[in-house]
Design an enzyme around this catalytic site. Structure first.
Site, PDB file in Angstrom:
ATOM      1  N   SER A 292       0.840  -1.196   0.000  1.00  0.00           N
ATOM      2  CA  SER A 292       0.000   0.000   0.000  1.00  0.00           C
ATOM      3  C   SER A 292       0.882   1.255   0.000  1.00  0.00           C
ATOM      4  O   SER A 292       1.687   1.441  -0.910  1.00  0.00           O
ATOM      5  CB  SER A 292      -0.962  -0.043   1.189  1.00  0.00           C
ATOM      6  N   ASP A 395     -10.282  -2.747  -6.145  1.00  0.00           N
ATOM      7  CA  ASP A 395      -9.458  -1.713  -5.524  1.00  0.00           C
ATOM      8  C   ASP A 395      -9.443  -0.508  -6.449  1.00  0.00           C
ATOM      9  O   ASP A 395      -9.039  -0.612  -7.609  1.00  0.00           O
ATOM     10  CB  ASP A 395      -8.031  -2.235  -5.300  1.00  0.00           C
ATOM     11  N   HIS A 425      -8.272  -4.362  -1.608  1.00  0.00           N
ATOM     12  CA  HIS A 425      -7.018  -3.724  -1.200  1.00  0.00           C
ATOM     13  C   HIS A 425      -6.492  -4.397   0.062  1.00  0.00           C
ATOM     14  O   HIS A 425      -7.226  -4.642   1.012  1.00  0.00           O
ATOM     15  CB  HIS A 425      -7.261  -2.237  -0.951  1.00  0.00           C
TER      16      HIS A 425
END
Length: 463
Positions: A292, A395, A425
Site C-alpha cells: 500500500s 481496488d 485492497h
C-alpha cells in the site's frame, strides 16, 4: 465478489478508520503534535514480540538504528541461513549440486521432524546439538534454563565467531502499509507476512519501522526508507572491516583479545556491527517490497538508489515488488470513478490520509509522492529495477498502478502485473485475510518472480 464476512468487516473497518483519521486531522493543527523523534506504532496496534529463536523457522530481533529518531527495523532470519556451505572444489562444478540441496531443504527438515516422532536419528541429534551451540549454550548441564552462568543470559541465536563458512542470503527491505498514519513493522499482521516472505523467498527480511504522520509528514517516511538502505550498506562495510581486523590478529592471545573486542563492538548496538547481517546477509542482492503506502516508499527508495549509484556499494537493488500501491492523481482513472467507494480503503478516506501526510502548502493529488505518472519525478524510468506490481480487482487504485507498470514496460523494464480476481485492497496483508488461500497464493507468486533476480548464477530455475 468478496465474501459476506469480508464485506461486513470492511464496513466496521472503514467506520473505525474514518474516526481515527478525523481525530488525527483535528489534533494535527496543534504544534505539540509535531515530534521530530516520531512514532512508529500506535497504542491501538496489536504488536508481536520479537523472538530470536527459530520457533517456526524464522528468528526475529528489533534494532533501533537512528539515535535522533524512532526509526527501527525488525530482522527476520530464516532457519535456512544455518545450513552450512559445502566445501567447494570447483565453483562451476558444484552449482547444480548446491541447487538440489537448497531445493531439498524443506523436504529434509520435514523428514527430520518425522524421524523425531519415532526412533532416534543421528542427523536430528547433530542438528539439535549444533543449534544449541549457536544459541550460546554448551553441551553440558550449563545449558539448562536453571543454570546461572553468564553464557545463558541470552537464549537467542548468536552466530559463531568463525562465520566464514556461513550461508549468505539476499536481503529484502519491507515497508508496511497503513495510510501513512497507522500500521507498524512489528504488528501481528506484518510479523506474520514477513515470516511468510522470509520462508517462501529464502531471504532475510528487514521490516522498516518508519515514522508515521501527522507527527512526521512528508518526506520523513521516504527519508527513513532510504536511510535503512544506507544503513544496510554501512553494516556490510563495517562487517568487512571487522573481518579484516580479525584476520590480522590470528596469533595466540591476540585472537582471544580480538574476540573480546568484537563482542564489545556488537554489544554497543545498531551503529556498529549487527551479527546476524554480518554473518548471513548478501546486500548485493537486495529487493524492495512495499505494501500500500509502503509501495510508494519502496518506489522512492529505488529511485534514490539509482541517483546515488555506486555510493551505496556493496548494496544493489535488483528488484522491487509494489503491492497495491497507494497512488492517486487529480485526473481520475476509470477504477477511481467506478470503485471510489470500494472495500476497506475508499477514495475519500485515502484523500484524508494524504492530507495528513502532506503539509497544507504541499498538498496536491499530483504531488510526486502521490502520482507516479507526473513528469520530473527523478531518474529516467529506463534505469528502474525490475518491478512486479500486485493489484486487486476491487481496488480503486488498481488502474493507476497498472498504468505505471505500462510506462515501465515501454522503456524495456521487466514490469509484470499480477491481478487477483475478487480481491480487495490489502487482500494478502490485512490481518483477517492473511490466512486465505488467495493470500498464500500471492506470497508464492511473489517468491517465484523474486527468485529470478536473487538466485545465484546457475540457480535461477532451482525453485
Amino acid at each position: 465478489m468478496p465474501s459476506v464476512g469480508v464485506k461486513l468487516y470492511s464496513v466496521f473497518f472503514k467506520f473505525l478508520l474514518k474516526h481515527r483519521l478525523q481525530n488525527r486531522i483535528q489534533s494535527s493543527g496543534d504544534e505539540s503534535s509535531s515530534d521530530p523523534f516520531g512514532v512508529t506504532t500506535r497504542p491501538e496496534e496489536s504488536v508481536a514480540a520479537p523472538n530470536p529463536l527459530f520457533t517456526d523457522g524464522v528468528a526475529t530481533k528489533d534494532i533501533h538504528i537512528d539515535p535522533l529518531t524512532s526509526l527501527s527495523v525488525r530482522i527476520f532470519l530464516p532457519e535456512s541461513a544455518l545450513t552450512p556451505l559445502e566445501p567447494s572444489t570447483s565453483a562451476a562444478g558444484v552449482h547444480s549440486g548446491k541447487a538440489r540441496n537448497l531445493n531439498n531443504l524443506a523436504g529434509s527438515d520435514l523428514l527430520i521432524r518425522r524421524n523425531s516422532l519415532g526412533s532416534s536419528n543421528s542427523l536430528l541429534s547433530h542438528k539439535v546439538e549444533s543449534r544449541r551451540n549457536s544459541y550460546g549454550c554448551t553441551a553440558t548441564g550449563s545449558s539448562s534454563p536453571e543454570a546461572g552462568s553468564s553464557s545463558d543470559v541470552y537464549r537467542g541465536y548468536s552466530p559463531s565467531s568463525s562465520g566464514g563458512n556461513s550461508r549468505k542470503l539476499p536481503v529484502m527491505l519491507q515497508f508496511h502499509g497503513g495510510g501513512w498514519v497507522s500500521g507498524s513493522n512489528d504488528s501481528v499482521a506484518n510479523d506474520f507476512f514477513c515470516r511468510r516472505m522470509a520462508k517462501h523467498c529464502d531471504i532475510i527480511v528487514l521490516a522498516v519501522g518508519y515514522r508515521l504522520a501527522p507527527e512526521n509528514r512528508y518526506p520523513a517516511a521516504y527519508e527513513d526508507g532510504f536511510k535503512v538502505l544506507k544503513w544496510l550498506g554501512k553494516q556490510a562495510n563495517l562487517a568487512e572491516c571487522n573481518k579484516s581486523m580479525g584476520n590480522s590478529r590470528r596469533t595466540g592471545g591476540e585472537a582471544k583479545k580480538s574476540e573480546v573486542n568484537k563482542h564489545i563492538v556488537d554489544a554497543f548496538g545498531a551503529s556498529l556491527v549487527e551479527p546476524w547481517l554480518a554473518t548471513h546477509a548478501d546486500p548485493s542482492r537486495c529487493v524492495l517490497l512495499g505494501v500500500s503506502c509502503g509501495a510508494n516508499i519502496a518506489d522512492y527508495v529505488a529511485r534514490k538508489a539509482i541517483e546515488v549509484g555506486q555510493n551505496l556499494d556493496p548494496v544493489k537493488v535488483v528488484a522491487q515488488v509494489l503491492m497495491y500501491p497507494f497512488f492517486i492523481g487529480s485526473v481520475p482513472t476509470q477504477s477511481e470513478i467506478k470503485q471510489a467507494n470500494s472495500y476497506f480503503y475508499d477514495k475519500a478516506m485515502c484523500i484524508l490520509a494524504w492530507k495528513l501526510f502532506l503539509s497544507e502548502e504541499e498538498f496536491s493529488l499530483d504531488h510526486p509522492a502521490a502520482n507516479p505518472l507526473v513528469p520530473g519525478r527523478g531518474p529516467p524510468l529506463k534505469f528502474m529495477p525490475p518491478t512486479l506490481t500486485i493489484v486487486a480487482e476491487h481496488d480503486w487504485m488498481r488502474d493507476r498502478a497498472i498504468a505505471y507498470s505500462e510506462e515501465l514496460r515501454k522503456v524495456n523494464v521487466d514490469a509484470p502485473v499480477l491481478e487477483y480476481k475478487d480481491a480487495v485492497h490489502e487482500f494478502a496483508t490485512l490481518d483477517i485475510l492473511l490466512r486465505t488461500p488467495q493470500a498464500q497464493a500471492c506470497a508464492e507468486d511473489i517468491a517465484i518472480w523474486v527468485k529470478k533476480y536473487i538466485s545465484l548464477r546457475g540457480h535461477e530455475f532451482s525453485y
